[in-house]
Scaffold this motif. Structure first.
Motif, PDB file in Angstrom:
ATOM      1  N   LEU A  39       0.793  -1.227   0.000  1.00  0.00           N
ATOM      2  CA  LEU A  39       0.000   0.000   0.000  1.00  0.00           C
ATOM      3  C   LEU A  39       0.832   1.288   0.000  1.00  0.00           C
ATOM      4  N   PRO A  40       1.877   1.416   0.825  1.00  0.00           N
ATOM      5  CA  PRO A  40       2.632   2.676   0.800  1.00  0.00           C
ATOM      6  C   PRO A  40       3.177   3.039  -0.585  1.00  0.00           C
ATOM      7  N   ALA A  41       3.628   2.048  -1.334  1.00  0.00           N
ATOM      8  CA  ALA A  41       4.187   2.298  -2.661  1.00  0.00           C
ATOM      9  C   ALA A  41       3.110   2.565  -3.709  1.00  0.00           C
ATOM     10  N   ARG A  42       1.862   2.242  -3.392  1.00  0.00           N
ATOM     11  CA  ARG A  42       0.785   2.374  -4.388  1.00  0.00           C
ATOM     12  C   ARG A  42      -0.244   3.441  -4.034  1.00  0.00           C
ATOM     13  N   LEU A  43       0.096   4.304  -3.084  1.00  0.00           N
ATOM     14  CA  LEU A  43      -0.841   5.355  -2.674  1.00  0.00           C
ATOM     15  C   LEU A  43      -1.298   6.211  -3.849  1.00  0.00           C
TER      16      LEU A  43
END
Length: 113
Positions: A58-62
């Motif tokens: 999730l952090p990389a795909r925000l």
């Protein structure tokens, strides 16, 4: 001082949770349903129409998530989705947590596959 402790306690409790019916109403009116479980969990059981991004990714795909739409986070029981909700909210997105996760959704008789 009381306000400080109230904020501290509310932060420990996590974000407010939606009932399955509240989550379904939001999704029906255009919210994104985000499944943050593993690929194996999703393969075994999922909610039709949900978007899949595992919590660890999730952090990389925000930036792939829509701004201006409510995002309802969902996992198996509501714990990982509460983490995802906090992450998204901290990033400035309008996120909510499905309390009880897919277990509660299914228990409410809502559709799964």
């Amino acid at each position: 001082m009381i306000a400080f402790f109230r904020n501290l306690v509310s932060g420990l409790q996590g974000p407010p949770s939606l009932s399955p019916q509240e989550a379904q109403a939001l999704v029906t009116s255009g919210a994104v349903l985000l499944d943050v479980r593993s690929a194996a969990e999703r393969k075994a059981l999922s909610i039709p129409g949900s978007t899949h991004i595992p919590l660890g990714d999730l952090p990389a795909r925000l930036t792939t998530l829509p701004k201006g739409r409510i995002i309802v986070c969902q996992c198996a029981s509501g714990a990982r989705s509460a983490q995802a909700t906090r992450l998204l909210t901290d990033a400035g997105l309008d996120a909510r947590n499905l309390g009880g996760g897919i277990t509660a959704w299914r228990g409410a008789g809502l559709p799964t596959r």
